[in-house]
Structures are given as C-alpha cells and as structure tokens.
Motif scaffolding. Structure first.
Motif, PDB file in Angstrom:
ATOM      1  N   MET A  34      40.084  34.644  30.995  1.00  0.00           N
ATOM      2  CA  MET A  34      39.276  35.188  32.085  1.00  0.00           C
ATOM      3  C   MET A  34      39.442  34.287  33.300  1.00  0.00           C
ATOM      4  O   MET A  34      39.495  33.063  33.165  1.00  0.00           O
ATOM      5  N   GLY A  35      39.525  34.918  34.451  1.00  0.00           N
ATOM      6  CA  GLY A  35      39.789  34.147  35.655  1.00  0.00           C
ATOM      7  C   GLY A  35      39.004  34.632  36.843  1.00  0.00           C
ATOM      8  O   GLY A  35      38.329  35.668  36.789  1.00  0.00           O
ATOM      9  N   TRP A  36      39.097  33.867  37.894  1.00  0.00           N
ATOM     10  CA  TRP A  36      38.502  34.215  39.182  1.00  0.00           C
ATOM     11  C   TRP A  36      39.587  34.212  40.246  1.00  0.00           C
ATOM     12  O   TRP A  36      40.421  33.301  40.298  1.00  0.00           O
ATOM     13  N   PHE A  37      39.554  35.230  41.077  1.00  0.00           N
ATOM     14  CA  PHE A  37      40.411  35.354  42.236  1.00  0.00           C
ATOM     15  C   PHE A  37      39.515  35.591  43.446  1.00  0.00           C
ATOM     16  O   PHE A  37      38.341  35.931  43.293  1.00  0.00           O
ATOM     17  N   ARG A  38      40.076  35.448  44.635  1.00  0.00           N
ATOM     18  CA  ARG A  38      39.298  35.742  45.836  1.00  0.00           C
ATOM     19  C   ARG A  38      40.204  36.367  46.888  1.00  0.00           C
ATOM     20  O   ARG A  38      41.420  36.174  46.878  1.00  0.00           O
ATOM     21  N   GLN A  39      39.570  37.109  47.773  1.00  0.00           N
ATOM     22  CA  GLN A  39      40.312  37.761  48.838  1.00  0.00           C
ATOM     23  C   GLN A  39      39.497  37.725  50.115  1.00  0.00           C
ATOM     24  O   GLN A  39      38.382  38.256  50.178  1.00  0.00           O
ATOM     25  N   ALA A  40      40.059  37.074  51.112  1.00  0.00           N
ATOM     26  CA  ALA A  40      39.434  37.009  52.427  1.00  0.00           C
ATOM     27  C   ALA A  40      39.966  38.147  53.291  1.00  0.00           C
ATOM     28  O   ALA A  40      41.060  38.666  53.018  1.00  0.00           O
ATOM     29  N   PRO A  41      39.255  38.540  54.333  1.00  0.00           N
ATOM     30  CA  PRO A  41      39.717  39.646  55.177  1.00  0.00           C
ATOM     31  C   PRO A  41      41.102  39.374  55.741  1.00  0.00           C
ATOM     32  O   PRO A  41      41.372  38.284  56.261  1.00  0.00           O
ATOM     33  N   GLY A  42      41.989  40.354  55.608  1.00  0.00           N
ATOM     34  CA  GLY A  42      43.330  40.241  56.145  1.00  0.00           C
ATOM     35  C   GLY A  42      44.278  39.381  55.329  1.00  0.00           C
ATOM     36  O   GLY A  42      45.412  39.147  55.747  1.00  0.00           O
ATOM     37  N   LYS A  43      43.810  38.906  54.178  1.00  0.00           N
ATOM     38  CA  LYS A  43      44.662  38.052  53.343  1.00  0.00           C
ATOM     39  C   LYS A  43      44.870  38.678  51.968  1.00  0.00           C
ATOM     40  O   LYS A  43      44.108  39.551  51.543  1.00  0.00           O
ATOM     41  N   VAL A  93      35.633  37.640  49.166  1.00  0.00           N
ATOM     42  CA  VAL A  93      35.108  38.387  48.030  1.00  0.00           C
ATOM     43  C   VAL A  93      35.743  37.794  46.777  1.00  0.00           C
ATOM     44  O   VAL A  93      36.965  37.650  46.699  1.00  0.00           O
ATOM     45  N   TYR A  94      34.897  37.423  45.839  1.00  0.00           N
ATOM     46  CA  TYR A  94      35.364  36.803  44.602  1.00  0.00           C
ATOM     47  C   TYR A  94      35.373  37.845  43.487  1.00  0.00           C
ATOM     48  O   TYR A  94      34.376  38.548  43.275  1.00  0.00           O
ATOM     49  N   TYR A  95      36.505  37.908  42.780  1.00  0.00           N
ATOM     50  CA  TYR A  95      36.697  38.879  41.714  1.00  0.00           C
ATOM     51  C   TYR A  95      36.873  38.166  40.379  1.00  0.00           C
ATOM     52  O   TYR A  95      37.638  37.206  40.273  1.00  0.00           O
ATOM     53  N   CYS A  96      36.217  38.683  39.377  1.00  0.00           N
ATOM     54  CA  CYS A  96      36.418  38.253  38.000  1.00  0.00           C
ATOM     55  C   CYS A  96      37.503  39.130  37.388  1.00  0.00           C
ATOM     56  O   CYS A  96      37.597  40.330  37.710  1.00  0.00           O
ATOM     57  N   ALA A  97      38.322  38.544  36.524  1.00  0.00           N
ATOM     58  CA  ALA A  97      39.399  39.290  35.891  1.00  0.00           C
ATOM     59  C   ALA A  97      39.554  38.849  34.445  1.00  0.00           C
ATOM     60  O   ALA A  97      39.269  37.698  34.111  1.00  0.00           O
ATOM     61  N   ALA A  98      40.032  39.761  33.603  1.00  0.00           N
ATOM     62  CA  ALA A  98      40.250  39.465  32.194  1.00  0.00           C
ATOM     63  C   ALA A  98      41.670  39.863  31.804  1.00  0.00           C
ATOM     64  O   ALA A  98      42.209  40.853  32.312  1.00  0.00           O
ATOM     65  N   SER A  99      42.241  39.083  30.896  1.00  0.00           N
ATOM     66  CA  SER A  99      43.644  39.282  30.538  1.00  0.00           C
ATOM     67  C   SER A  99      43.814  39.374  29.029  1.00  0.00           C
ATOM     68  O   SER A  99      43.152  38.659  28.281  1.00  0.00           O
ATOM     69  N   THR A 100      44.761  40.203  28.596  1.00  0.00           N
ATOM     70  CA  THR A 100      45.126  40.271  27.191  1.00  0.00           C
ATOM     71  C   THR A 100      46.148  39.200  26.829  1.00  0.00           C
ATOM     72  O   THR A 100      46.519  39.064  25.666  1.00  0.00           O
ATOM     73  N   ARG A 101      46.615  38.465  27.806  1.00  0.00           N
ATOM     74  CA  ARG A 101      47.614  37.418  27.590  1.00  0.00           C
ATOM     75  C   ARG A 101      46.934  36.109  27.227  1.00  0.00           C
ATOM     76  O   ARG A 101      46.010  35.665  27.918  1.00  0.00           O
ATOM     77  N   ASN A 102      47.416  35.477  26.181  1.00  0.00           N
ATOM     78  CA  ASN A 102      46.796  34.247  25.688  1.00  0.00           C
ATOM     79  C   ASN A 102      47.511  33.031  26.241  1.00  0.00           C
ATOM     80  O   ASN A 102      47.918  32.130  25.502  1.00  0.00           O
ATOM     81  N   TYR A 103      47.686  33.036  27.566  1.00  0.00           N
ATOM     82  CA  TYR A 103      48.272  31.874  28.222  1.00  0.00           C
ATOM     83  C   TYR A 103      47.740  31.813  29.647  1.00  0.00           C
ATOM     84  O   TYR A 103      47.234  32.794  30.179  1.00  0.00           O
ATOM     85  N   ILE A 104      47.904  30.650  30.240  1.00  0.00           N
ATOM     86  CA  ILE A 104      47.441  30.437  31.608  1.00  0.00           C
ATOM     87  C   ILE A 104      48.330  31.226  32.569  1.00  0.00           C
ATOM     88  O   ILE A 104      49.548  31.114  32.525  1.00  0.00           O
ATOM     89  N   GLN A 119      30.501  39.011  47.214  1.00  0.00           N
ATOM     90  CA  GLN A 119      30.777  38.335  48.481  1.00  0.00           C
ATOM     91  C   GLN A 119      30.196  36.930  48.480  1.00  0.00           C
ATOM     92  O   GLN A 119      29.024  36.719  48.139  1.00  0.00           O
ATOM     93  N   VAL A 120      31.018  35.984  48.882  1.00  0.00           N
ATOM     94  CA  VAL A 120      30.581  34.609  49.114  1.00  0.00           C
ATOM     95  C   VAL A 120      30.867  34.286  50.579  1.00  0.00           C
ATOM     96  O   VAL A 120      32.007  34.416  51.032  1.00  0.00           O
ATOM     97  N   THR A 121      29.830  33.890  51.301  1.00  0.00           N
ATOM     98  CA  THR A 121      29.976  33.548  52.708  1.00  0.00           C
ATOM     99  C   THR A 121      29.455  32.143  52.922  1.00  0.00           C
ATOM    100  O   THR A 121      28.314  31.834  52.564  1.00  0.00           O
ATOM    101  N   VAL A 122      30.309  31.291  53.493  1.00  0.00           N
ATOM    102  CA  VAL A 122      29.937  29.900  53.752  1.00  0.00           C
ATOM    103  C   VAL A 122      29.887  29.698  55.263  1.00  0.00           C
ATOM    104  O   VAL A 122      30.900  29.864  55.950  1.00  0.00           O
ATOM    105  N   SER A 123      28.734  29.351  55.762  1.00  0.00           N
ATOM    106  CA  SER A 123      28.566  29.163  57.200  1.00  0.00           C
ATOM    107  C   SER A 123      28.792  27.699  57.571  1.00  0.00           C
ATOM    108  O   SER A 123      28.500  26.789  56.801  1.00  0.00           O
ATOM    109  N   SER A 124      29.299  27.496  58.767  1.00  0.00           N
ATOM    110  CA  SER A 124      29.590  26.124  59.210  1.00  0.00           C
ATOM    111  C   SER A 124      28.404  25.512  59.908  1.00  0.00           C
ATOM    112  O   SER A 124      27.412  26.161  60.207  1.00  0.00           O
TER     113      SER A 124
END
Length: 124
Positions: A34-43, A93-104, A119-124
C-alpha cells in the motif's frame, strides 16, 4: 476488487503536522503493498511512500524522507501517513493506492486500486 477510503486531509501552517489514514475493504488479502501518491495542480501524480504489508518494508521519495512516516495496521487493513514539518510544496491531493505486487514500486502503474484522494494544503 478493493475499495480505499482516505481520511485526514486539511489545512495546516508550514511546519505543522497531519496524519492521513487509508482503510481498505474487499479482497484485501490479495493486496501486498500500500502506498501514497500526491498530485498538485498542473503536475503529474508523484510517488510519496510505500509499505509492504508483510515484513513492513518501506520506501520514501527524497522530497519527504525524514519528514513523513508510513505505517500499517494489518488487523485494521489501514495504512497511515504521518506528515511532519510540512512545507507549502507538500500541498496536493494525496491518494492511497494498493498493489497486488509483493515488491517495492514507486510507479503508479504498479498499483491496482486507488482512493478518491484527500486535499492537503500547507500555508506559508
């Protein structure tokens, strides 16, 4: 089929902390990582961290290493992402993901199931 639901996003000031959680339901026994990915606007979606459920091996992206910690509770079919020392560049935006593969793997294509994102927003 596995369903993933994320919790814990929000707005935080730079230097603060948040903890994300992701609970899986369905055929979870066939999901070895199981992993975490993220996607910012335009990326593109980018790898954050991953966790092998059997054995607990982990890997982090260089951008979060030392600040984020991924962990899991197999009894609850839940994976966590503790995020400390947050920076504005962590906003995404942070996404959780799951894999059937037993490797990194750091590639989105190697993950079979995805949550709806939080959504995770960090203000300066």
């Amino acid at each position: 089929q596995v369903q993933l639901v994320e919790f814990g996003g929000g707005l935080v000031q730079a230097g603060g902390s948040l903890r994300l959680s992701c609970t899986a339901s369905g055929r979870t026994s066939s999901r070895y990582a199981m992993g975490w990915f993220r996607q910012a606007p335009g990326k593109e979606r980018e790898f954050v961290a991953t966790f092998i459920r059997s054995g607990g091996r982990t890997r982090y992206s260089d951008s979060v290493k030392g600040r984020f910690t991924i962990s899991g509770d197999n009894a609850k079919n839940t994976v966590y992402l503790q995020m400390n020392s947050l920076k504005p560049d962590d906003t995404a935006v942070y996404y959780c993901a799951a894999s059937t593969r037993n490797y990194i793997s750091t590639f989105p294509r190697d993950y079979d199931d995805w949550g709806q994102g939080t959504q995770v927003t960090v203000s300066s």
